[in-house]
Design a protein around this motif. Structure first.
Motif, PDB file in Angstrom:
ATOM      1  N   THR A 243       0.839  -1.195   0.000  1.00  0.00           N
ATOM      2  CA  THR A 243       0.000   0.000   0.000  1.00  0.00           C
ATOM      3  C   THR A 243       0.877   1.249   0.000  1.00  0.00           C
ATOM      4  O   THR A 243       1.654   1.474   0.920  1.00  0.00           O
ATOM      5  CB  THR A 243      -0.924   0.016   1.223  1.00  0.00           C
ATOM      6  N   LEU A 244       0.732   2.053  -1.042  1.00  0.00           N
ATOM      7  CA  LEU A 244       1.463   3.320  -1.123  1.00  0.00           C
ATOM      8  C   LEU A 244       0.606   4.482  -0.643  1.00  0.00           C
ATOM      9  O   LEU A 244       1.131   5.505  -0.189  1.00  0.00           O
ATOM     10  CB  LEU A 244       1.918   3.567  -2.563  1.00  0.00           C
ATOM     11  N   ASP A 245      -0.717   4.353  -0.765  1.00  0.00           N
ATOM     12  CA  ASP A 245      -1.629   5.415  -0.346  1.00  0.00           C
ATOM     13  C   ASP A 245      -2.970   4.768  -0.027  1.00  0.00           C
ATOM     14  O   ASP A 245      -3.682   4.318  -0.931  1.00  0.00           O
ATOM     15  CB  ASP A 245      -1.784   6.459  -1.457  1.00  0.00           C
ATOM     16  N   GLU A 246      -3.326   4.734   1.266  1.00  0.00           N
ATOM     17  CA  GLU A 246      -4.557   4.046   1.655  1.00  0.00           C
ATOM     18  C   GLU A 246      -5.813   4.763   1.156  1.00  0.00           C
ATOM     19  O   GLU A 246      -6.913   4.204   1.206  1.00  0.00           O
ATOM     20  CB  GLU A 246      -4.621   3.896   3.171  1.00  0.00           C
ATOM     21  N   SER A 247      -5.646   5.971   0.633  1.00  0.00           N
ATOM     22  CA  SER A 247      -6.769   6.686   0.030  1.00  0.00           C
ATOM     23  C   SER A 247      -6.681   6.691  -1.493  1.00  0.00           C
ATOM     24  O   SER A 247      -7.435   7.400  -2.163  1.00  0.00           O
ATOM     25  CB  SER A 247      -6.802   8.140   0.543  1.00  0.00           C
ATOM     26  N   GLY A 248      -5.757   5.895  -2.039  1.00  0.00           N
ATOM     27  CA  GLY A 248      -5.524   5.871  -3.473  1.00  0.00           C
ATOM     28  C   GLY A 248      -6.569   5.083  -4.234  1.00  0.00           C
ATOM     29  O   GLY A 248      -7.587   4.654  -3.674  1.00  0.00           O
ATOM     30  N   PRO A 249      -6.350   4.869  -5.530  1.00  0.00           N
ATOM     31  CA  PRO A 249      -7.326   4.146  -6.359  1.00  0.00           C
ATOM     32  C   PRO A 249      -7.516   2.711  -5.888  1.00  0.00           C
ATOM     33  O   PRO A 249      -6.622   2.103  -5.303  1.00  0.00           O
ATOM     34  CB  PRO A 249      -6.700   4.199  -7.761  1.00  0.00           C
ATOM     35  N   VAL A 250      -8.709   2.197  -6.134  1.00  0.00           N
ATOM     36  CA  VAL A 250      -9.010   0.820  -5.749  1.00  0.00           C
ATOM     37  C   VAL A 250      -8.241  -0.140  -6.649  1.00  0.00           C
ATOM     38  O   VAL A 250      -8.269  -0.022  -7.880  1.00  0.00           O
ATOM     39  CB  VAL A 250     -10.523   0.544  -5.849  1.00  0.00           C
ATOM     40  N   CYS A 251      -7.560  -1.088  -6.022  1.00  0.00           N
ATOM     41  CA  CYS A 251      -6.812  -2.114  -6.759  1.00  0.00           C
ATOM     42  C   CYS A 251      -7.727  -3.311  -7.002  1.00  0.00           C
ATOM     43  O   CYS A 251      -8.710  -3.510  -6.271  1.00  0.00           O
ATOM     44  CB  CYS A 251      -5.589  -2.533  -5.940  1.00  0.00           C
ATOM     45  N   ARG A 252      -7.410  -4.118  -7.989  1.00  0.00           N
ATOM     46  CA  ARG A 252      -8.265  -5.269  -8.257  1.00  0.00           C
ATOM     47  C   ARG A 252      -8.200  -6.312  -7.144  1.00  0.00           C
ATOM     48  O   ARG A 252      -9.026  -7.222  -7.090  1.00  0.00           O
ATOM     49  CB  ARG A 252      -7.914  -5.901  -9.601  1.00  0.00           C
ATOM     50  N   CYS A 253      -7.236  -6.173  -6.216  1.00  0.00           N
ATOM     51  CA  CYS A 253      -7.192  -7.084  -5.068  1.00  0.00           C
ATOM     52  C   CYS A 253      -8.229  -6.685  -4.024  1.00  0.00           C
ATOM     53  O   CYS A 253      -8.480  -7.424  -3.076  1.00  0.00           O
ATOM     54  CB  CYS A 253      -5.797  -7.100  -4.441  1.00  0.00           C
ATOM     55  N   GLY A 254      -8.828  -5.487  -4.179  1.00  0.00           N
ATOM     56  CA  GLY A 254      -9.833  -5.013  -3.247  1.00  0.00           C
ATOM     57  C   GLY A 254      -9.317  -3.958  -2.293  1.00  0.00           C
ATOM     58  O   GLY A 254     -10.104  -3.281  -1.614  1.00  0.00           O
ATOM     59  N   SER A 255      -8.014  -3.788  -2.225  1.00  0.00           N
ATOM     60  CA  SER A 255      -7.429  -2.764  -1.364  1.00  0.00           C
ATOM     61  C   SER A 255      -7.319  -1.453  -2.142  1.00  0.00           C
ATOM     62  O   SER A 255      -7.693  -1.371  -3.309  1.00  0.00           O
ATOM     63  CB  SER A 255      -6.061  -3.219  -0.865  1.00  0.00           C
ATOM     64  N   ARG A 256      -6.789  -0.424  -1.485  1.00  0.00           N
ATOM     65  CA  ARG A 256      -6.613   0.871  -2.135  1.00  0.00           C
ATOM     66  C   ARG A 256      -5.133   1.253  -2.171  1.00  0.00           C
ATOM     67  O   ARG A 256      -4.380   0.948  -1.256  1.00  0.00           O
ATOM     68  CB  ARG A 256      -7.367   1.963  -1.381  1.00  0.00           C
ATOM     69  N   GLY A 257      -4.769   1.943  -3.227  1.00  0.00           N
ATOM     70  CA  GLY A 257      -3.442   2.536  -3.308  1.00  0.00           C
ATOM     71  C   GLY A 257      -2.295   1.551  -3.414  1.00  0.00           C
ATOM     72  O   GLY A 257      -1.172   1.870  -3.026  1.00  0.00           O
ATOM     73  N   CYS A 258      -2.552   0.357  -3.946  1.00  0.00           N
ATOM     74  CA  CYS A 258      -1.465  -0.628  -4.129  1.00  0.00           C
ATOM     75  C   CYS A 258      -0.514  -0.163  -5.232  1.00  0.00           C
ATOM     76  O   CYS A 258      -0.904   0.568  -6.153  1.00  0.00           O
ATOM     77  CB  CYS A 258      -2.034  -1.987  -4.522  1.00  0.00           C
ATOM     78  N   LEU A 259       0.713  -0.632  -5.161  1.00  0.00           N
ATOM     79  CA  LEU A 259       1.692  -0.332  -6.209  1.00  0.00           C
ATOM     80  C   LEU A 259       1.137  -0.670  -7.585  1.00  0.00           C
ATOM     81  O   LEU A 259       1.299   0.094  -8.542  1.00  0.00           O
ATOM     82  CB  LEU A 259       2.982  -1.121  -5.951  1.00  0.00           C
ATOM     83  N   GLU A 260       0.469  -1.811  -7.701  1.00  0.00           N
ATOM     84  CA  GLU A 260      -0.060  -2.246  -8.996  1.00  0.00           C
ATOM     85  C   GLU A 260      -1.053  -1.247  -9.577  1.00  0.00           C
ATOM     86  O   GLU A 260      -1.168  -1.107 -10.797  1.00  0.00           O
ATOM     87  CB  GLU A 260      -0.723  -3.614  -8.828  1.00  0.00           C
ATOM     88  N   ALA A 261      -1.761  -0.530  -8.708  1.00  0.00           N
ATOM     89  CA  ALA A 261      -2.754   0.441  -9.176  1.00  0.00           C
ATOM     90  C   ALA A 261      -2.110   1.681  -9.793  1.00  0.00           C
ATOM     91  O   ALA A 261      -2.787   2.472 -10.447  1.00  0.00           O
ATOM     92  CB  ALA A 261      -3.661   0.851  -8.018  1.00  0.00           C
ATOM     93  N   TYR A 262      -0.795   1.827  -9.611  1.00  0.00           N
ATOM     94  CA  TYR A 262      -0.075   2.977 -10.153  1.00  0.00           C
ATOM     95  C   TYR A 262       0.923   2.610 -11.256  1.00  0.00           C
ATOM     96  O   TYR A 262       1.290   3.454 -12.070  1.00  0.00           O
ATOM     97  CB  TYR A 262       0.722   3.674  -9.042  1.00  0.00           C
ATOM     98  N   THR A 263       1.380   1.357 -11.271  1.00  0.00           N
ATOM     99  CA  THR A 263       2.562   1.021 -12.065  1.00  0.00           C
ATOM    100  C   THR A 263       2.322  -0.043 -13.125  1.00  0.00           C
ATOM    101  O   THR A 263       3.142  -0.211 -14.019  1.00  0.00           O
ATOM    102  CB  THR A 263       3.699   0.562 -11.110  1.00  0.00           C
TER     103      THR A 263
END
Length: 385
Positions: A243-263
């Motif tokens: 998690t890079l930002d807990e308020s970031g975009p929703v990741c397909r894993c269901g969490s928010r702000g994951c590296l994958e959601a940015y990179t």
């Protein structure tokens, strides 16, 4: 040759010494008997005797040199071949190689992103037949298959994976063994990339390195003290869901702000959807190199986020090198330089200068690793006993 005996017996010691010789020969090339003695620590006479036995079993070939100890030794073609299979989100690649991990032929074909495991294995088996035909070798020469999947696995069972939804819950090892009719060994694809770069790529000579595959998903393979590190449950290296930002975009894993959601490749395409609708990674990279400011910025942002995550990795593991592979690595310095900046900003001073380099093997890294895995796991000594 006598059968392998109980631990500590002469037969057991003999088998262990044979394995030491074979392990050196797996690194490839022509090795003299004198070199084998030096690299294994065995007496020259012991090496000569082992080489004779292995040659009689058809596992090694020898060429006369300067004296008996100057005789060069290689693994024989008759020792067999192995296959590597690398599944991606929407493709499968297959290769055939010898027991040193040298590839003799390879092919790749697209797959539906939601393909079921059986369809994927059927496509891989068909592709393997084509590669064997291309190389002019018989299927009977195959000894083992190495297989890579972009998903966490425990005891061969594919765990939750948004990248390969049709494989979740499947015992990939059992299914592949049934489909290929051969012994199969499976690894996460990032682990195989790490193995390949460690053995044949830019990480050669580094006892500790991390390979990060940035494609549809983001994962890492970790080599510590020259060995792949799996963790207690086999899922080490899942950095895509840091998690890079807990308020970031929703990741397909269901969490928010994951590296994958940015990179990931999907994140890059989403960033460029307005400017370059429908563009793939290669088109976005080409636009950046042609001066498209938005494309440059999108790649820089992806790199910075990657660097922030790498800072945690190098703080924890202190590798000698970080290798970046996968589809996003085709951006080269457009991605890597900003990744280094992100790393320096967030890592401890002692590790902030950790080198970050592009994969030497490119998109083939996991496939090469699959062949190396199969070659490494192929049992030769039992067949010589």
């Amino acid at each position: 040759m006598s059968a392998t005996g109980s631990p500590g017996s002469n037969a057991s010691l003999r088998s262990a010494n044979q394995q030491r010789v074979v392990d050196v020969l797996r690194t490839g090339g022509h090795v003299t008997q004198a070199d084998l003695a030096r690299q294994t620590g065995l007496a020259p006479a012991t090496v000569s005797s082992i080489v004779r036995d292995l040659a009689a079993a058809g596992l090694v070939a020898t060429e006369p040199g300067s004296g008996r100890r100057g005789t060069t030794v290689t693994l024989a073609a008759s020792a067999g071949l192995v296959a590597g299979v690398d599944f991606g989100h929407s493709h499968v690649s297959v290769a055939v190689g010898d027991l040193t991990g040298t590839l003799l032929g390879e092919r790749r074909t697209p797959l539906d992103p939601g393909h079921p495991s059986r369809a994927g294995l059927d496509a891989a088996a068909a592709l393997l037949d084509e590669v064997l035909a291309d190389a002019g070798v018989d299927a009977d020469t195959l000894r083992c298959v190495g297989m890579g999947l972009p998903a966490p696995m425990t005891d061969g069972i594919v765990r939750s994976s948004a990248i390969l939804p049709g494989w979740v819950g499947v015992n990939a090892l059992d299914a592949a063994r049934e489909r290929f009719g051969l012994e199969v060994h499976a690894e996460n694809d990032a682990n195989l990339g790490a193995l390949a770069e460690h053995r044949q790529g830019v990480a050669r000579g580094h006892a500790n390195s991390v390979f990060v595959k940035v494609s549809s998903g983001v994962g890492a393979g970790i080599v510590l003290e020259d060995r792949l590190f799996h963790g207690s449950g086999g899922t080490a290296g899942e950095i895509g869901h840091l998690t890079l930002d807990e308020s970031g975009p929703v990741c397909r894993c269901g969490s928010r702000g994951c590296l994958e959601a940015y990179t990931s490749t999907g994140a890059l395409q989403a960033m460029m959807q307005t400017q370059l609708p429908g563009a793939g990674v290669d088109e976005i990279v080409a636009a950046a190199r042609a001066g498209n400011v938005s494309a440059v910025r999108a790649l820089e942002d992806a790199g910075l986020h990657l660097g922030w995550a790498l800072a945690s990795v190098v703080n924890l593991l202190n590798p000698g090198l970080v290798v970046v592979g996968g589809d996003m690595a085709r951006a080269g310095e457009l991605l890597l330089e900003s990744a280094r900046i992100g790393l320096r900003r967030h890592a401890l001073d002692a590790v902030a200068a950790t080198p970050v380099e592009a994969s030497e093997l490119g998109e083939r890294a996991s496939l090469v690793g699959a062949v190396l895995l199969a070659a490494e796991r192929t049992e030769l000594i039992a067949s010589a006993a």
